[in-house]
Design a protein around this motif. Structure first.
Motif, PDB file in Angstrom:
ATOM      1  N   ASN A 122       0.815  -1.218   0.000  1.00 25.18           N
ATOM      2  CA  ASN A 122       0.000   0.000   0.000  1.00 25.18           C
ATOM      3  C   ASN A 122       0.845   1.263   0.000  1.00 25.18           C
ATOM      4  O   ASN A 122       0.339   2.347  -0.301  1.00 25.18           O
ATOM      5  CB  ASN A 122      -0.923  -0.011   1.227  1.00 25.18           C
ATOM      6  N   ARG A 123       2.106   1.124   0.349  1.00 22.31           N
ATOM      7  CA  ARG A 123       2.978   2.283   0.302  1.00 22.31           C
ATOM      8  C   ARG A 123       3.304   2.636  -1.140  1.00 22.31           C
ATOM      9  O   ARG A 123       3.573   1.768  -1.965  1.00 22.31           O
ATOM     10  CB  ARG A 123       4.270   2.006   1.067  1.00 22.31           C
ATOM     11  N   LYS A 124       3.288   3.917  -1.435  1.00 28.45           N
ATOM     12  CA  LYS A 124       3.533   4.379  -2.795  1.00 28.45           C
ATOM     13  C   LYS A 124       5.028   4.356  -3.079  1.00 28.45           C
ATOM     14  O   LYS A 124       5.733   5.351  -2.957  1.00 28.45           O
ATOM     15  CB  LYS A 124       2.967   5.792  -2.975  1.00 28.45           C
ATOM     16  N   THR A 129       3.588  -2.236  -7.629  1.00 28.28           N
ATOM     17  CA  THR A 129       2.576  -2.918  -8.438  1.00 28.28           C
ATOM     18  C   THR A 129       3.108  -4.222  -9.012  1.00 28.28           C
ATOM     19  O   THR A 129       2.425  -5.254  -8.994  1.00 28.28           O
ATOM     20  CB  THR A 129       2.108  -1.997  -9.577  1.00 28.28           C
ATOM     21  N   LEU A 203      -5.170  -5.512   0.269  1.00 27.41           N
ATOM     22  CA  LEU A 203      -4.702  -4.295  -0.398  1.00 27.41           C
ATOM     23  C   LEU A 203      -5.867  -3.509  -0.981  1.00 27.41           C
ATOM     24  O   LEU A 203      -5.912  -2.273  -0.871  1.00 27.41           O
ATOM     25  CB  LEU A 203      -3.702  -4.657  -1.496  1.00 27.41           C
ATOM     26  N   ALA A 204      -6.820  -4.200  -1.596  1.00 29.59           N
ATOM     27  CA  ALA A 204      -7.998  -3.515  -2.123  1.00 29.59           C
ATOM     28  C   ALA A 204      -8.799  -2.842  -1.009  1.00 29.59           C
ATOM     29  O   ALA A 204      -9.306  -1.721  -1.174  1.00 29.59           O
ATOM     30  CB  ALA A 204      -8.883  -4.510  -2.874  1.00 29.59           C
ATOM     31  N   GLN A 207      -6.852   0.326   0.145  1.00 29.58           N
ATOM     32  CA  GLN A 207      -6.923   1.436  -0.808  1.00 29.58           C
ATOM     33  C   GLN A 207      -8.301   2.074  -0.877  1.00 29.58           C
ATOM     34  O   GLN A 207      -8.423   3.223  -1.308  1.00 29.58           O
ATOM     35  CB  GLN A 207      -6.502   0.940  -2.191  1.00 29.58           C
ATOM     36  N   SER A 208      -9.338   1.344  -0.470  1.00 23.57           N
ATOM     37  CA  SER A 208     -10.687   1.915  -0.451  1.00 23.57           C
ATOM     38  C   SER A 208     -11.078   2.465   0.911  1.00 23.57           C
ATOM     39  O   SER A 208     -12.213   2.872   1.120  1.00 23.57           O
ATOM     40  CB  SER A 208     -11.704   0.839  -0.864  1.00 23.57           C
ATOM     41  N   THR A 211      -9.873   8.137   3.755  1.00 27.01           N
ATOM     42  CA  THR A 211      -8.650   8.812   4.192  1.00 27.01           C
ATOM     43  C   THR A 211      -8.920   9.878   5.244  1.00 27.01           C
ATOM     44  O   THR A 211      -8.009  10.210   6.023  1.00 27.01           O
ATOM     45  CB  THR A 211      -7.947   9.449   2.983  1.00 27.01           C
TER      46      THR A 211
END
Length: 318
Positions: A122-124, A129, A203-204, A207-208, A211
């Motif tokens: 999840n870290r950018k 990916t 992970l999904a 990300q949803s 925030t």
């Protein structure tokens, strides 16, 4: 001069019976059409489910009450003797205990490690990916292919494990031929195969996640661990509940990796309930015992699922 009040006749206030019945029939017509349309669309699916799901279960129940070697023309009805023999057999009770250990370890490790990987993905960061796609790829491979790969890795003579243990000056254990190492080897393979699916689902969900709640926690001075424990984990509880159910069922039904790597051995050290059913049905040709064992698995899975839906779901924050 007398004042008289005239009351309207009762028939003037109420509609004629013919009109009432006619309006009722008109109101029921759309409902009947809706029911017919519902039956028309659902009947093919219900028929397929009944033929390929419910009818085999009923047939298996009937078969579990018989004794049949798959050669005799007709099975011999023995009642509940198969169940009595199973639960009075120390070997079968050992299989049940081993199956519980197998399921608990695989599900626990998969959920914990999968969540850790999901937080990492999840870290950018650059290449996250591609790494997540690589982690998910073992899940889409067949169990036989995965087992073949790991048989080569676990080979004590020329496998990769030999090189890894050699770095520490130790010899590689005989993973699949030792009763002490066979079960850990299978657990490693099963976790490696399924951890990617758990990580991608987590992970999904991450990300949803809203925030604004996480930002509010940071503004209130909550640290990373406090935010994860008191906010992230409760928000992930529906996903955890879904994965808990699916992974428990998948672990109970594990068969292909066991069949390819150990065949339930050595000395029955990796004989789980699924392999025991196969062994009774297609090696010793005891169809009644195999059917009774499969009904035990059915009841256990049903009980575990009901327990999860009844008690664990209460702690889920939707």
């Amino acid at each position: 001069m007398s004042l008289t009040t005239q009351r309207p006749a009762l028939t003037e206030l109420s509609a004629p019976p013919s009109r009432v019945s006619e309006s009722g029939r008109k109101a029921r017509r759309p409902r009947r059409k809706g029911y017919k349309l519902f039956v028309l669309f659902t009947f093919p699916n219900l028929l397929l489910i009944a033929v390929f799901a419910y009818w085999p279960v009923i047939g298996n129940i009937c078969l579990s009450l018989t004794e049949w070697d798959m050669i005799a023309p007709t099975p011999l009805f023995v009642g509940i003797d198969n169940y009595t023999k199973l639960f009075s057999d120390p070997e079968f009770l050992g299989v049940l205990r081993l199956t519980v250990v197998w399921v608990v370890v695989i599900v626990g490790v998969s959920l914990t490690a999968g969540l850790s990987l999901a937080c990492l993905f999840n870290r950018k960061s650059h290449g996250s990916t591609a790494v997540s796609a690589l982690a998910f790829s073992p899940h889409i491979l067949s169990g036989a292919a995965v087992a073949a790969i790991w048989l080569f890795i676990f080979d004590p003579n020329y496998g990769l494990s030999r090189a890894v243990f050699g770095l520490f000056g130790a010899d590689s254990p005989h993973w699949t031929t030792s009763s002490s190492w066979a079960m850990p080897a299978l657990i490693i393979v099963a976790v490696w195969k399924g951890i990617g699916f758990v990580a991608i689902v987590y992970l999904a969900a991450l990300q949803s996640m809203p925030t604004d709640v996480l930002e509010a926690a940071r503004l209130d001075g909550a640290g990373a661990w406090q935010t994860f424990r008191h906010i992230t984990l409760p928000l992930l509880s529906p996903t955890t509940f879904f994965l808990l159910i699916t992974q428990v069922i998948s672990a109970f039904q594990s068969f292909d990796v066991i069949a390819m790597m150990t065949s339930g051995g050595p000395a029955g050290s990796t004989t789980t309930l699924s392999w025991f059913i196969y062994q009774e049905g297609f090696k010793t040709f005891s169809a009644g015992t195999a059917a009774a064992s499969s009904m035990v698995m059915f009841v256990v899975l049903m009980g575990v699922t009901v327990f999860q839906m009844r008690f664990i779901e209460k702690k889920v924050h939707y």
